[in-house]
Every structure is written in C-alpha cells, then in structure tokens.
Design an enzyme around this catalytic site. Structure first.
Site, PDB file in Angstrom:
ATOM      1  CG  ASP A  11      30.465   4.840 -13.392  1.00  0.00           C
ATOM      2  OD1 ASP A  11      30.989   4.084 -14.244  1.00  0.00           O
ATOM      3  OD2 ASP A  11      30.120   4.451 -12.263  1.00  0.00           O
ATOM      4  CG  ASP A  13      27.857  -1.568 -11.491  1.00  0.00           C
ATOM      5  OD1 ASP A  13      27.118  -1.296 -10.530  1.00  0.00           O
ATOM      6  OD2 ASP A  13      28.277  -2.720 -11.719  1.00  0.00           O
ATOM      7  CG  ASP A 208      30.763   4.284  -8.298  1.00  0.00           C
ATOM      8  OD1 ASP A 208      30.743   4.359  -9.549  1.00  0.00           O
ATOM      9  OD2 ASP A 208      31.160   3.277  -7.691  1.00  0.00           O
TER      10      ASP A 208
END
Length: 256
Positions: A11, A13, A208
């Site tokens: 991922d 951001d 995240d």
C-alpha cells in the site's frame, strides 16, 4: 517464524507516506527491497491520480524512484476487468482524471444515456446530476462498477467521504449491488498477483489499513504485514477479528 518472501504487494498512503508527510522508514523499506532485487508492486485504491503522477510524486516528494510498472491502481484494475467482460466500449464515469484517463485511454467512449458500464469512484466535483445520470443508466441495464469500497478517505482534516460512500448512495438509489474492484476484493488481488508472477504463498501484503490492505491478504490467501503508521492503530490490534500474520509499529523493524 518469519518466512523469506519472494515478492511484496504494498500500500502507499499510510504505509510509505502519510498524506503529504514523509515516513522515512517506508522510504527505506522500498530502498532495501530494491537493493535486494526483491519484486514489489504498489497496490493502491486511489483512482484520482495516474500511475505516472504517482511515480513522479514518489520521486519528488518521498525519495523513491520506481519503475512505472511497479504501480497498479484500482483504475488500471477496473479497465482490465472491463476488458475481460468484453461489453460494448461505452461508459459513464463518476471519477477524477486518473480514472478517466485510464478508461478513455483504453478506448472506451463517454456515453451519458445508454452506456454499457457505469463506473463510480471518488469525485470531489460530484453533483446531483452526475448521480442521476448514473442511476438512470443502471436502471436501464448498465454494468455497475465501484472502483473501491473505501467508505472514508484519510486527510489532514480527518476522515472524509470516500469512493465507497458514493457507490453506496447509488446502490441505495438503484437497489443494484456494484461490482467492487479495489482492495480487499479478489479482482484487483488476482490481477496484481498475476502481474507480479509470484505464487500467493510466496507473497506478503503490506499496509496500514486492516479493512482494505490486510483483508486483501486474509480474504485472498496471502500473508499480511500490518504497520501501525496510518489508519489502523496499535490499540485496535488485539480486537481485530482475524489477526494479521505480522504487526510492526514501523517498517524499520521488518527485515526483507
């Protein structure tokens, strides 16, 4: 016990950077993968930017030089899915330039009244008329695609409405369930795995956000590494319904 993974799905951001802020450990993580010649693919639900814009931003703002083919967006996966279906190449799009460039660049033509597809993504210039056109086209039989299910978009202001929120509005208006493309869905995952060319059991999904990144791995048979630098906080980890394979507070603690 940690496995030695042959490839990584990563991922952006919240994992490699946070909004406009650098995460040095994220940058270093990519540099270590590059030094070890370990294949990776950035897997992002962001449809507002083209892969080339993402590539330039990584280089200029986050000290990461990466080839264009290491960036796979929900926009690209949407086009690949539409190509697989093989319907007439007409489409009504709610979305921003990154999505429109991908779709129109693949030969699809804009059609407001009777498109074969309606594709809905994040669009910060959304109007009621756009929602009305999409709703009417779906009522007429257009294939309804949601680029990604993210209900919220993290920002410096807090959690804003995401693409999934817009899709849910049109689902309510049409009583038609959209086909979702982005994380954690199987469509983008299977296409990303094929693009990397590495078996699932030798891949690690890094992110995240438990609801998108980590569920991508859990739901599709890929080991997962949750880094608590973004959406999902460390205090939430003990109460997650299915635990990630690994959890770290920073990617500096992960050996590639």
């Amino acid at each position: 016990m940690k496995k030695n993974y042959k490839g990584y799905l990563i991922d952006l951001d919240g994992t490699i950077y946070l909004g406009n802020h650098r995460i040095p450990a994220g940058e270093d993580f990519i540099h270590r993968l590059q030094a070890a010649n370990i294949p990776y693919l950035f897997l992002t639900n962001n449809t507002t930017k083209t892969p080339r814009v993402v590539q330039k931003r990584l280089a200029t703002e986050f000290n990461i030089e990466t080839p264009l083919d290491t960036i796979y967006t929900a926009s690209a996966a949407t086009v690949d899915y539409m190509d697989d279906l093989g319907l007439e190449k007409t489409v009504y799009v709610i979305g921003e330039d990154g999505l429109k460039e991908a779709i129109y660049g693949a030969g699809y033509k804009k059609e407001r009244e009777n498109p074969a597809y309606v594709v809905v993504a994040l669009d910060t210039d959304l109007t009621y008329e756009m929602l009305a056109l999409a709703t009417l086209a779906i009522h007429k039989g257009a294939k309804f695609i949601g680029t990604n299910p993210d209900l919220n978009l993290p920002s410096e202001r807090g959690l804003l409405p995401g693409a999934g929120s817009l899709v849910k509005m049109i689902e309510a208006a049409t009583r038609v369930q959209a086909t979702y493309i982005g994380k954690p869905e199987a469509i983008i995952t299977e296409k990303a795995v094929k693009k990397l060319g590495i078996p699932k059991e030798e891949l690690l999904m890094v992110g995240d956000n438990y609801l998108t990144d980590i569920r991508t791995g859990i739901d599709n048979g890929i080991d997962t590494l949750l880094v608590t630098t973004g959406f999902t906080k460390a205090e939430e980890v003990p109460n997650l319904p299915i635990s990630p394979t690994y959890v770290v507070s920073s990617l500096e603690h992960w050996e590639v």
